[in-house]
Design a protein around this motif. Sequence first.
Motif, PDB file in Angstrom:
ATOM      1  N   ILE A  95       0.849  -1.191   0.000  1.00  0.00           N
ATOM      2  CA  ILE A  95       0.000   0.000   0.000  1.00  0.00           C
ATOM      3  C   ILE A  95       0.881   1.236   0.000  1.00  0.00           C
ATOM      4  CG2 ILE A  95      -1.735   1.324   1.274  1.00  0.00           C
ATOM      5  CD1 ILE A  95      -2.606  -1.410   2.499  1.00  0.00           C
ATOM      6  N   MET A  96       0.705   2.086  -0.983  1.00  0.00           N
ATOM      7  CA  MET A  96       1.402   3.359  -1.027  1.00  0.00           C
ATOM      8  C   MET A  96       0.450   4.427  -0.535  1.00  0.00           C
ATOM      9  SD  MET A  96       4.089   5.087  -1.654  1.00  0.00           S
ATOM     10  CE  MET A  96       4.185   6.827  -1.301  1.00  0.00           C
ATOM     11  N   HIS A  97       0.694   4.901   0.679  1.00  0.00           N
ATOM     12  CA  HIS A  97      -0.162   5.920   1.291  1.00  0.00           C
ATOM     13  C   HIS A  97       0.500   7.283   1.072  1.00  0.00           C
ATOM     14  CE1 HIS A  97      -2.708   7.221   5.029  1.00  0.00           C
ATOM     15  NE2 HIS A  97      -2.624   8.171   4.117  1.00  0.00           N
ATOM     16  N   TRP A  98       0.031   7.985   0.066  1.00  0.00           N
ATOM     17  CA  TRP A  98       0.552   9.320  -0.231  1.00  0.00           C
ATOM     18  C   TRP A  98      -0.025  10.301   0.779  1.00  0.00           C
ATOM     19  CZ3 TRP A  98       4.243   9.295  -3.949  1.00  0.00           C
ATOM     20  CH2 TRP A  98       4.226   8.237  -4.865  1.00  0.00           C
ATOM     21  N   SER A  99       0.820  11.112   1.415  1.00  0.00           N
ATOM     22  CA  SER A  99       0.343  11.980   2.488  1.00  0.00           C
ATOM     23  C   SER A  99      -0.349  13.238   1.970  1.00  0.00           C
ATOM     24  CB  SER A  99       1.497  12.367   3.424  1.00  0.00           C
ATOM     25  OG  SER A  99       2.538  12.999   2.711  1.00  0.00           O
ATOM     26  N   TYR A 100      -0.292  13.466   0.675  1.00  0.00           N
ATOM     27  CA  TYR A 100      -1.036  14.542   0.030  1.00  0.00           C
ATOM     28  C   TYR A 100      -1.059  14.237  -1.468  1.00  0.00           C
ATOM     29  CZ  TYR A 100       3.729  16.304  -0.777  1.00  0.00           C
ATOM     30  OH  TYR A 100       5.052  16.430  -1.122  1.00  0.00           O
ATOM     31  N   PRO A 101      -1.914  14.880  -2.258  1.00  0.00           N
ATOM     32  CA  PRO A 101      -2.006  14.532  -3.680  1.00  0.00           C
ATOM     33  C   PRO A 101      -0.733  14.890  -4.438  1.00  0.00           C
ATOM     34  CG  PRO A 101      -3.960  15.727  -2.961  1.00  0.00           C
ATOM     35  CD  PRO A 101      -2.953  15.857  -1.863  1.00  0.00           C
ATOM     36  N   LEU A 102      -0.182  13.918  -5.113  1.00  0.00           N
ATOM     37  CA  LEU A 102       0.977  14.101  -5.987  1.00  0.00           C
ATOM     38  C   LEU A 102       0.703  13.365  -7.293  1.00  0.00           C
ATOM     39  CD1 LEU A 102       4.006  13.498  -3.578  1.00  0.00           C
ATOM     40  CD2 LEU A 102       3.561  15.604  -4.856  1.00  0.00           C
ATOM     41  N   PRO A 103       1.183  13.888  -8.413  1.00  0.00           N
ATOM     42  CA  PRO A 103       0.975  13.191  -9.682  1.00  0.00           C
ATOM     43  C   PRO A 103       1.974  12.055  -9.865  1.00  0.00           C
ATOM     44  CG  PRO A 103       2.137  15.252 -10.070  1.00  0.00           C
ATOM     45  CD  PRO A 103       1.828  15.204  -8.594  1.00  0.00           C
ATOM     46  N   ARG A 110      -1.329  -0.574  -4.371  1.00  0.00           N
ATOM     47  CA  ARG A 110      -2.549   0.189  -4.115  1.00  0.00           C
ATOM     48  C   ARG A 110      -2.128   1.609  -3.772  1.00  0.00           C
ATOM     49  NH1 ARG A 110      -6.636  -0.085   1.106  1.00  0.00           N
ATOM     50  NH2 ARG A 110      -8.035   1.592   0.406  1.00  0.00           N
ATOM     51  N   ASN A 111      -2.580   2.560  -4.567  1.00  0.00           N
ATOM     52  CA  ASN A 111      -2.218   3.959  -4.360  1.00  0.00           C
ATOM     53  C   ASN A 111      -3.358   4.678  -3.648  1.00  0.00           C
ATOM     54  OD1 ASN A 111       0.424   4.795  -6.064  1.00  0.00           O
ATOM     55  ND2 ASN A 111      -0.649   3.106  -7.080  1.00  0.00           N
ATOM     56  N   LEU A 112      -3.070   5.142  -2.435  1.00  0.00           N
ATOM     57  CA  LEU A 112      -4.059   5.782  -1.584  1.00  0.00           C
ATOM     58  C   LEU A 112      -3.593   7.213  -1.309  1.00  0.00           C
ATOM     59  CD1 LEU A 112      -6.563   5.528   0.333  1.00  0.00           C
ATOM     60  CD2 LEU A 112      -4.959   4.757   2.097  1.00  0.00           C
ATOM     61  N   TYR A 113      -4.365   8.186  -1.750  1.00  0.00           N
ATOM     62  CA  TYR A 113      -3.958   9.587  -1.671  1.00  0.00           C
ATOM     63  C   TYR A 113      -4.777  10.313  -0.602  1.00  0.00           C
ATOM     64  CZ  TYR A 113      -1.738   8.632  -6.154  1.00  0.00           C
ATOM     65  OH  TYR A 113      -0.967   8.089  -7.164  1.00  0.00           O
ATOM     66  N   THR A 114      -4.093  11.024   0.280  1.00  0.00           N
ATOM     67  CA  THR A 114      -4.773  11.840   1.277  1.00  0.00           C
ATOM     68  C   THR A 114      -5.070  13.216   0.686  1.00  0.00           C
ATOM     69  OG1 THR A 114      -3.589  10.734   3.066  1.00  0.00           O
ATOM     70  CG2 THR A 114      -4.684  12.804   3.596  1.00  0.00           C
ATOM     71  N   VAL A 115      -6.335  13.558   0.658  1.00  0.00           N
ATOM     72  CA  VAL A 115      -6.759  14.891   0.237  1.00  0.00           C
ATOM     73  C   VAL A 115      -7.245  15.602   1.500  1.00  0.00           C
ATOM     74  CG1 VAL A 115      -8.215  16.231  -1.317  1.00  0.00           C
ATOM     75  CG2 VAL A 115      -7.497  13.912  -1.965  1.00  0.00           C
ATOM     76  N   HIS A 116      -6.473  16.550   1.979  1.00  0.00           N
ATOM     77  CA  HIS A 116      -6.799  17.197   3.247  1.00  0.00           C
ATOM     78  C   HIS A 116      -7.988  18.148   3.118  1.00  0.00           C
ATOM     79  CE1 HIS A 116      -3.179  15.736   5.388  1.00  0.00           C
ATOM     80  NE2 HIS A 116      -2.695  15.690   4.158  1.00  0.00           N
ATOM     81  N   CYS A 142      -7.815   9.795 -10.154  1.00  0.00           N
ATOM     82  CA  CYS A 142      -9.033   8.971 -10.088  1.00  0.00           C
ATOM     83  C   CYS A 142      -9.147   8.089 -11.332  1.00  0.00           C
ATOM     84  CB  CYS A 142     -10.250   9.886  -9.946  1.00  0.00           C
ATOM     85  SG  CYS A 142     -11.801   9.023  -9.626  1.00  0.00           S
ATOM     86  N   THR A 143      -8.892   8.664 -12.491  1.00  0.00           N
ATOM     87  CA  THR A 143      -8.934   7.903 -13.739  1.00  0.00           C
ATOM     88  C   THR A 143      -7.916   6.767 -13.737  1.00  0.00           C
ATOM     89  OG1 THR A 143      -9.693   9.847 -14.975  1.00  0.00           O
ATOM     90  CG2 THR A 143      -8.677   8.075 -16.247  1.00  0.00           C
ATOM     91  N   ALA A 144      -6.781   7.004 -13.059  1.00  0.00           N
ATOM     92  CA  ALA A 144      -5.718   5.994 -12.994  1.00  0.00           C
ATOM     93  C   ALA A 144      -5.991   4.910 -11.953  1.00  0.00           C
ATOM     94  CB  ALA A 144      -4.390   6.678 -12.682  1.00  0.00           C
ATOM     95  N   GLY A 145      -7.139   4.973 -11.283  1.00  0.00           N
ATOM     96  CA  GLY A 145      -7.524   3.907 -10.349  1.00  0.00           C
ATOM     97  C   GLY A 145      -7.138   4.146  -8.913  1.00  0.00           C
ATOM     98  N   ALA A 146      -6.895   5.404  -8.548  1.00  0.00           N
ATOM     99  CA  ALA A 146      -6.476   5.716  -7.188  1.00  0.00           C
ATOM    100  C   ALA A 146      -7.627   5.565  -6.199  1.00  0.00           C
ATOM    101  CB  ALA A 146      -5.939   7.143  -7.118  1.00  0.00           C
ATOM    102  N   ASP A 147      -7.253   5.372  -4.933  1.00  0.00           N
ATOM    103  CA  ASP A 147      -8.181   5.486  -3.811  1.00  0.00           C
ATOM    104  C   ASP A 147      -7.876   6.790  -3.079  1.00  0.00           C
ATOM    105  OD1 ASP A 147      -9.400   3.027  -4.303  1.00  0.00           O
ATOM    106  OD2 ASP A 147      -7.954   1.944  -3.069  1.00  0.00           O
ATOM    107  N   PHE A 148      -8.899   7.324  -2.394  1.00  0.00           N
ATOM    108  CA  PHE A 148      -8.728   8.608  -1.718  1.00  0.00           C
ATOM    109  C   PHE A 148      -9.211   8.515  -0.279  1.00  0.00           C
ATOM    110  CE2 PHE A 148      -9.229   9.534  -6.216  1.00  0.00           C
ATOM    111  CZ  PHE A 148      -8.138  10.371  -6.464  1.00  0.00           C
ATOM    112  N   VAL A 149      -8.486   9.197   0.595  1.00  0.00           N
ATOM    113  CA  VAL A 149      -8.864   9.287   1.999  1.00  0.00           C
ATOM    114  C   VAL A 149      -8.763  10.742   2.415  1.00  0.00           C
ATOM    115  CG1 VAL A 149      -6.498   8.834   2.830  1.00  0.00           C
ATOM    116  CG2 VAL A 149      -8.452   8.363   4.330  1.00  0.00           C
ATOM    117  N   THR A 150      -9.580  11.137   3.379  1.00  0.00           N
ATOM    118  CA  THR A 150      -9.486  12.491   3.913  1.00  0.00           C
ATOM    119  C   THR A 150      -9.626  12.462   5.426  1.00  0.00           C
ATOM    120  OG1 THR A 150     -10.206  14.776   3.612  1.00  0.00           O
ATOM    121  CG2 THR A 150     -11.934  13.096   3.736  1.00  0.00           C
TER     122      THR A 150
END
Length: 363
Positions: A95-103, A110-116, A142-150
């Motif tokens: 699981i790659m938990h990105w701490s903020y949105p990055l391209p 699994r790419n999980l992006y935090t959108v604060h 989103c188109t690339a299949g990302a998951d998002f958390v806030t």
Amino acid sequence: MLNDGGAGTGVGQYARTVIAALQAVDQRILVLGDGGPTEHRSRNAKWLAASRPWSRVASISNQGFHARDIFREAQIFFSIYKRPMPIRLPGVPGIMHWSYPLPLQAIGWRNLYTVHDVMPLDPAIPSPVNGPRLHAMLDALCTAGADFVTVSESARVQITARMGWPIDTVTTCHQAIDVTGAVHDVLPDGLRRGNYLLYVGAVEARKNLLRLLDAYSVSGITTPLVISGPDGLDAAIVDARIRATPGAIRLGLQTRETVLQLITGARALVLVSLAEGFGLPVAEAMALGTPVLSADVSALAEVGGGATLLVDPLNLMAIRKGLIAIDGDSVLRDRLSALGLKRARYFALEPYARRLLKLYGMA
């Protein structure tokens, strides 16, 4: 795995608490870093490196993954190709938990992006972030299949509404706070413990500081109002108003230890922002037993959970009344302190670790 967060920022603190919470439950954490400085390369060389259309490959060490200049390259890559830059990571995918949105997108993970928050998408809220670019980046992820958390249910509703996404596109996982390191020591600028009101955060328009200063000015309060934080948008205008307001004191960006010390020593924390995604100072103040006066905007009310004194941030007289109450009523402050300590347990590292494991599908 987590990407580096900016040191000294709210995102940086978010990344540190994610790591601390997962380490507390014996989860292995690898951090993706940018591989160190690249100043010796020319600007053209950096741009040419970023424009390569193929995926990047990270190296691995005991400290984590490294890819030279990866975060800056990803921004240029997105500007050119309008899609996240792929990166290959050694080892078994996780699981790659990105701490903020990055391209950026970890291939096979699994790419999980935090959108604060998506305040930059609201034209009514001044922001240094390019709103249209953020919108395009989130859509591309989103188109690339990302998951998002806030970090709050309020932020989740705002994000999905602004992006036009179904509500279940984003998951809420309230962030943690870590106030270890708070000490009772000498305060800056000769402040006396329990004898000042405190604002902590960037000095910028959305924090509603001009209205706070006006309310303080007409309140008759003699307790100093300390404003601590780095310059944001319109900082010069706020600074001028601070200088013109008797009793108001401006502190610049402080160390993490000093911020905790300031919160611990304050009579009350005051945060009457016009908008927030979470409101980290509110949660930290509650955990330190400091009463809180905050705006009744949805995220701050959600984080406070009934343990803070709420006021309408657009109503100067309501802010004035709140300031007078929290400054002069020790019984109110004691009640809010007790309620805040109880509420803050939810934001401790252990319950946060459980929320993270559930988010990751590991619990």
